[in-house]
Design an enzyme around this catalytic site. Structure first.
Site, PDB file in Angstrom:
ATOM      1  N   SER A 130       0.866  -1.176   0.000  1.00 25.28           N
ATOM      2  CA  SER A 130       0.000   0.000   0.000  1.00 25.28           C
ATOM      3  C   SER A 130       0.898   1.220   0.000  1.00 25.28           C
ATOM      4  CB  SER A 130      -0.888   0.014   1.252  1.00 25.28           C
ATOM      5  OG  SER A 130      -1.477   1.283   1.465  1.00 25.28           O
ATOM      6  N   TYR A 143      -1.195  -0.594  10.493  1.00 28.48           N
ATOM      7  CA  TYR A 143      -1.272  -0.805   9.049  1.00 28.48           C
ATOM      8  C   TYR A 143       0.000  -0.302   8.365  1.00 28.48           C
ATOM      9  CZ  TYR A 143      -3.448  -1.126   4.423  1.00 28.48           C
ATOM     10  OH  TYR A 143      -3.758  -1.452   3.115  1.00 28.48           O
TER      11      TYR A 143
END
Length: 269
Positions: A130, A143
């Site tokens: 990501s 995350y």
């Protein structure tokens, strides 16, 4: 381009399914792995149930590849979960869940198929991370850490497996419209509400993102940053660090304001 033998994790929905659809349409032989039911898999693909945190499941996937595909040309480690939250709202269970799935799940895929790729003296590993692996905004510590680990793992394997003719790519998109918010665990509702809104408002859907990702994979690029918002954030951090820092701090200030409002709402009147 000749037909490839492909395994995609998390291939029953979202980006994974979009990639499977496009690769199968090209004539590639695609094995979709997921925890979801086989009914959600593209009709031209094979299916194998796979929990990416289970070494037994990965061993079964390896056997399926050997038996039905006779080898593997492209491994797409796509499966993962969304996560968010302020550091003081996240407990041990949250951190263990995020790291086990997003990091160790990817590690398991790489470990399982590295010997096959070496024996073949070729192959391509694609790890879906990501932009959060490159850009580290506030209130996303678990995350960010998990996706940064995937970026680091990918760079390491690029050099480690390169002498055997194995390519490695890492995909770092920003938000796009998908069902990823369903994997949020409810650990910090404020952050998760913000993330869900950002995903819902994203300009690209999974199909459009898959097209851009495949262009990078076909070109054998290592770092694939497939959308303009992600590239803008990446280059702002690299080339205009003071501006980047100001924007990150301004974003973090909103959480302080939200906590103040929440505190005022609970004070006795």
């Amino acid at each position: 381009m000749s037909a490839r033998r492909v395994l995609i994790t998390g291939g029953a929905s979202g980006l994974g399914r979009a990639l499977a659809v496009r690769l199968a349409a090209r004539g590639d032989r695609v094995l979709v792995t997921d925890l979801a039911a086989a009914a959600t898999v593209p009709p031209d693909a094979l299916y194998q149930r796979l929990d990416i945190t289970s070494t037994d499941d990965w061993a079964a996937a390896l056997q399926r590849v050997e038996h039905d595909l006779g080898g593997l040309d492209l491994l797409v480690n796509n499966a993962g979960i969304a996560a968010g939250g302020r550091i003081d709202r996240l407990d041990d269970a949250h951190w263990r869940r995020v790291l086990e799935i997003n990091v160790l799940g990817t590690v398991n895929g790489c470990r399982t198929f590295a010997p096959m790729f070496k024996a073949q003296e070729g192959g391509h590993v694609v790890n879906v991370a990501s932009v959060a692996g490159l850009i580290h905004a506030a209130a996303m510590s678990s995350y960010n850490a998990s996706k940064a680990a995937v970026v680091a793992l990918s760079e390491t394997l690029r050099y480690e497996l390169g002498p055997w003719g194995v390519d490695v790519s890492v995909v770092c998109p920003s938000f796009f419209r998908t069902n990823l918010p369903a994997s949020l665990g409810g650990d910090d509702p404020l952050m998760e509400t913000i993330a869900a809104k950002l995903i819902a408002r994203a300009p690209l859907d999974a199909a459009e993102m898959a097209e851009r990702v495949l262009r990078g994979v076909d070109a054998r690029r290592f770092l694939i940053v497939p959308d303009r918002p992600a590239r803008r954030m990446f280059w702002t951090k690299r080339l205009m660090r003071p501006l980047y820092d100001r924007r990150m701090l301004a974003g973090a200030a909103r959480f302080r304001q939200a906590e103040r409002r929440a505190g005022s709402a609970t004070e006795p009147r």
